[in-house]
Design a protein around this motif. Structure first.
Motif, mmCIF file in Angstrom:
data_model
loop_
_atom_site.group_PDB
_atom_site.id
_atom_site.type_symbol
_atom_site.label_atom_id
_atom_site.label_comp_id
_atom_site.label_asym_id
_atom_site.label_seq_id
_atom_site.Cartn_x
_atom_site.Cartn_y
_atom_site.Cartn_z
ATOM 1 N N ILE A 101 57.003 -16.786 58.984
ATOM 2 C CA ILE A 101 56.539 -17.176 57.648
ATOM 3 C C ILE A 101 56.784 -16.024 56.690
ATOM 4 C CG2 ILE A 101 54.824 -18.853 58.468
ATOM 5 C CD1 ILE A 101 52.685 -16.715 57.671
ATOM 6 N N ILE A 102 57.284 -16.384 55.532
ATOM 7 C CA ILE A 102 57.559 -15.385 54.499
ATOM 8 C C ILE A 102 56.438 -15.506 53.472
ATOM 9 C CG2 ILE A 102 59.259 -14.542 52.812
ATOM 10 C CD1 ILE A 102 60.331 -14.647 55.711
ATOM 11 N N THR A 103 55.737 -14.389 53.242
ATOM 12 C CA THR A 103 54.650 -14.411 52.267
ATOM 13 C C THR A 103 54.947 -13.396 51.170
ATOM 14 O OG1 THR A 103 53.280 -12.599 53.110
ATOM 15 C CG2 THR A 103 53.107 -14.701 54.275
ATOM 16 N N ASP A 104 54.088 -13.405 50.139
ATOM 17 C CA ASP A 104 54.280 -12.404 49.083
ATOM 18 C C ASP A 104 53.859 -11.013 49.555
ATOM 19 O OD1 ASP A 104 51.618 -13.076 49.180
ATOM 20 O OD2 ASP A 104 51.412 -13.558 47.053
ATOM 21 N N LYS A 105 53.342 -10.910 50.805
ATOM 22 C CA LYS A 105 52.935 -9.595 51.340
ATOM 23 C C LYS A 105 53.725 -9.214 52.590
ATOM 24 C CE LYS A 105 49.467 -8.973 48.497
ATOM 25 N NZ LYS A 105 48.246 -9.710 48.613
ATOM 26 N N GLY A 106 54.732 -9.971 52.974
ATOM 27 C CA GLY A 106 55.509 -9.631 54.168
ATOM 28 C C GLY A 106 55.731 -10.829 55.073
ATOM 29 N N ARG A 107 56.291 -10.531 56.299
ATOM 30 C CA ARG A 107 56.658 -11.608 57.224
ATOM 31 C C ARG A 107 55.749 -11.569 58.449
ATOM 32 N NH1 ARG A 107 62.649 -12.058 57.110
ATOM 33 N NH2 ARG A 107 62.604 -12.360 59.364
ATOM 34 N N PHE A 108 55.459 -12.754 59.001
ATOM 35 C CA PHE A 108 54.700 -12.847 60.250
ATOM 36 C C PHE A 108 55.407 -13.858 61.136
ATOM 37 C CE2 PHE A 108 51.725 -11.869 56.834
ATOM 38 C CZ PHE A 108 51.015 -10.793 57.342
ATOM 39 N N GLU A 109 55.406 -13.561 62.464
ATOM 40 C CA GLU A 109 56.109 -14.462 63.377
ATOM 41 C C GLU A 109 55.125 -15.179 64.298
ATOM 42 O OE1 GLU A 109 59.705 -12.895 64.868
ATOM 43 O OE2 GLU A 109 59.749 -14.226 66.610
ATOM 44 N N GLY A 110 55.331 -16.473 64.497
ATOM 45 C CA GLY A 110 54.454 -17.252 65.376
ATOM 46 C C GLY A 110 55.254 -18.254 66.188
ATOM 47 N N LYS A 111 54.663 -18.652 67.343
ATOM 48 C CA LYS A 111 55.355 -19.669 68.152
ATOM 49 C C LYS A 111 55.149 -21.056 67.531
ATOM 50 C CE LYS A 111 54.610 -16.901 72.259
ATOM 51 N NZ LYS A 111 53.652 -16.637 73.320
ATOM 52 N N TYR A 112 53.962 -21.244 66.944
ATOM 53 C CA TYR A 112 53.652 -22.515 66.286
ATOM 54 C C TYR A 112 52.986 -22.227 64.947
ATOM 55 C CZ TYR A 112 54.599 -25.067 70.562
ATOM 56 O OH TYR A 112 55.219 -25.614 71.652
ATOM 57 N N ILE A 113 53.124 -23.190 64.053
ATOM 58 C CA ILE A 113 52.479 -23.084 62.742
ATOM 59 C C ILE A 113 51.545 -24.296 62.594
ATOM 60 C CG2 ILE A 113 52.838 -23.078 60.232
ATOM 61 C CD1 ILE A 113 54.160 -20.653 61.497
ATOM 62 N N LEU A 114 50.333 -24.047 62.102
ATOM 63 C CA LEU A 114 49.438 -25.153 61.729
ATOM 64 C C LEU A 114 49.188 -25.050 60.228
ATOM 65 C CD1 LEU A 114 47.542 -27.512 62.172
ATOM 66 C CD2 LEU A 114 45.831 -25.931 63.064
ATOM 67 N N LEU A 115 49.594 -26.084 59.514
ATOM 68 C CA LEU A 115 49.454 -26.079 58.053
ATOM 69 C C LEU A 115 48.125 -26.711 57.650
ATOM 70 C CD1 LEU A 115 53.048 -27.339 57.154
ATOM 71 C CD2 LEU A 115 52.203 -24.991 57.043
ATOM 72 N N THR A 116 47.299 -25.927 56.952
ATOM 73 C CA THR A 116 46.043 -26.467 56.409
ATOM 74 C C THR A 116 45.877 -26.026 54.949
ATOM 75 O OG1 THR A 116 44.878 -24.534 57.332
ATOM 76 C CG2 THR A 116 44.822 -26.560 58.643
ATOM 77 N N PRO A 117 46.901 -26.251 54.116
ATOM 78 C CA PRO A 117 46.803 -25.752 52.734
ATOM 79 C C PRO A 117 46.103 -26.709 51.765
ATOM 80 C CG PRO A 117 48.995 -26.591 53.125
ATOM 81 C CD PRO A 117 48.218 -26.840 54.381
ATOM 82 N N GLY A 118 45.429 -27.742 52.302
ATOM 83 C CA GLY A 118 44.642 -28.640 51.441
ATOM 84 C C GLY A 118 45.482 -29.274 50.359
#
Ligand SMILES: Cc1cc2nc3c(=O)[nH]c(=O)nc-3n(C[C@H](O)[C@H](O)[C@H](O)COP(=O)(O)OP(=O)(O)OC[C@H]3O[C@@H](n4cnc5c(N)ncnc54)[C@H](O)[C@@H]3O)c2cc1C
Length: 328
Positions: A101-118
């Motif tokens: 995931i690319i954010t405004d504060k850097g990158r993070f790596e995950g095996k799975y993503i769960l989206l809960t952005p309402g």
């Protein structure tokens, strides 16, 4: 060798559903990161109704938005979960079978993503009436942060859904007079709250719309117009709360390469999106068939389903779910 900085699950959005999902994922022993765009956890419950009493959660007769979020944060902190605030996710990329995931504060790596952005950013629906909207920040509100601001005021609430009726009920013992204006005869709200409003002496105007606000620097009167014959009536009010719902803002998510419907991200019954490594739960999640219910209890269940499904994929020999009594 596995990259030690890779999370099992990255949860995007720290509203009530993301908080519950984070706890449950940590509880299931998965390495979890929660990413929230704003400076506080809690989503709509904190920003839109911190003091409203929630009465439709099983086993909890009454709890405010603030209290619910405090409890969810305590629960999340009881397990091993990392969280970052003020970090907005802007895109999701593939990397050797993982997700970055690319954010405004850097990158993070995950095996799975769960989206809960309402609903994404909270963009309130407006009447589109400049005679009314000129009082924004000056007696005209789109959400209630502190209900004490309305003590002994004459408050007019516009809308016919749950939020409008809930706030009318909530204001009965706070405000001097409460008015509820709705353009239809029928309210789309919990029957118990409609009865509370009727019995609590709220002055109900249906089918009426708010035509204009009168006042010099501050609101003094509201002019209401009857939908059927256009007749008008003026009532003395000092505060107006518009409860016309909030727009779903999918603009950021549109670039994430997952299938969307008109009202959110399409999920299957296991809460998986069109990308096998990305799941969604809560207000953003939209089943292809069946009714859309933007309710906490539905989102909590979806988050639980998604986390259990991901756990099963990561560790096929573990049980699909565990009870807290067998876990501890
Ligand atoms: C006035 C009102 C009263 C309500 N009353 C009730 C009730 O009594 N009972 C009930 O069951 N439900 C009620 N609801 C509905 C309930 O609040 C929602 O169903 C619930 O908040 C959904 O939670 P969520 O976590 O999916 O989304 P949200 O609460 O919207 O949280 C989403 C979070 O994701 C963050 N986010 C968004 N985009 C990004 C991004 N790109 N990167 C990082 N973070 C991001 C947001 O900042 C936010 O914090 C009410 C809603 C309103 C508006």
């Amino acid at each position: 060798m596995e990259n030690q900085s890779t999370y099992d699950i990255i949860i995007i959005g720290g509203g009530p559903i993301g908080l519950w999902a984070s706890y449950y994922s940590g509880f299931r022993g998965m390495r979890t990161l929660l990413v929230e765009a704003s400076d506080s956890l809690g989503g709509q419950a904190i920003y839109l109704y911190p003091e409203k009493k929630i009465t439709d959660l099983p086993g909890i007769p009454e709890i405010t938005g603030n209290e619910l979020v405090n409890n969810l944060v305590i629960q999340m902190k009881s397990v091993n979960v990392e969280s970052v605030l003020q970090t907005k996710v802007v895109s999701i990329l593939d990397n050797n079978g993982n997700k970055v995931i690319i954010t405004d504060k850097g990158r993070f790596e995950g095996k799975y993503i769960l989206l809960t952005p309402g609903i994404g950013n909270f963009v309130p629906n407006k009447l589109g009436n400049s005679q009314v909207e000129r009082f924004e920040n000056n007696g005209l509100y789109y959400y209630v942060k502190n209900k004490e601001d309305f003590r002994n005021k004459n408050v007019l609430i516009v809308g016919g859904g749950d939020s409008a009726v809930d706030w009318a009920a909530e204001m009965i013992n706070i405000a001097k007079d409460v008015y509820l204006v709705h353009r239809r005869d029928e309210f789309r709200a919990a029957e118990a709250n409609i009865q509370k409003v009727i019995q609590g002496g709220v002055k109900i105007y249906t089918p009426y719309t708010l035509d204009s606000l009168i006042g010099n620097g501050k609101i003094e009167k509201a002019v209401l117009k009857k939908i059927t014959d256009f007749s008008q009536i003026a009532v003395n009010v000092d505060s107006v709360i518009m409860m016309l719902g909030y727009k779903l803002d999918l603009s950021t998510i549109k670039g994430w390469n997952i299938n969307l419907s008109q009202d959110g991200i399409l999920i299957d019954p296991n809460c998986r999106t069109s990308d096998p490594k990305i799941f969604a739960a809560g207000d953003i999640a939209s089943l292809k068939e069946g009714i859309k219910q933007k309710l906490l209890v539905i989102g909590f269940a979806q988050a639980t389903t998604a986390v259990n499904y991901i756990s099963k994929e990561l560790r096929p020999y573990n049980p699909t779910f565990v009870h807290s009594t067998t876990k501890r």
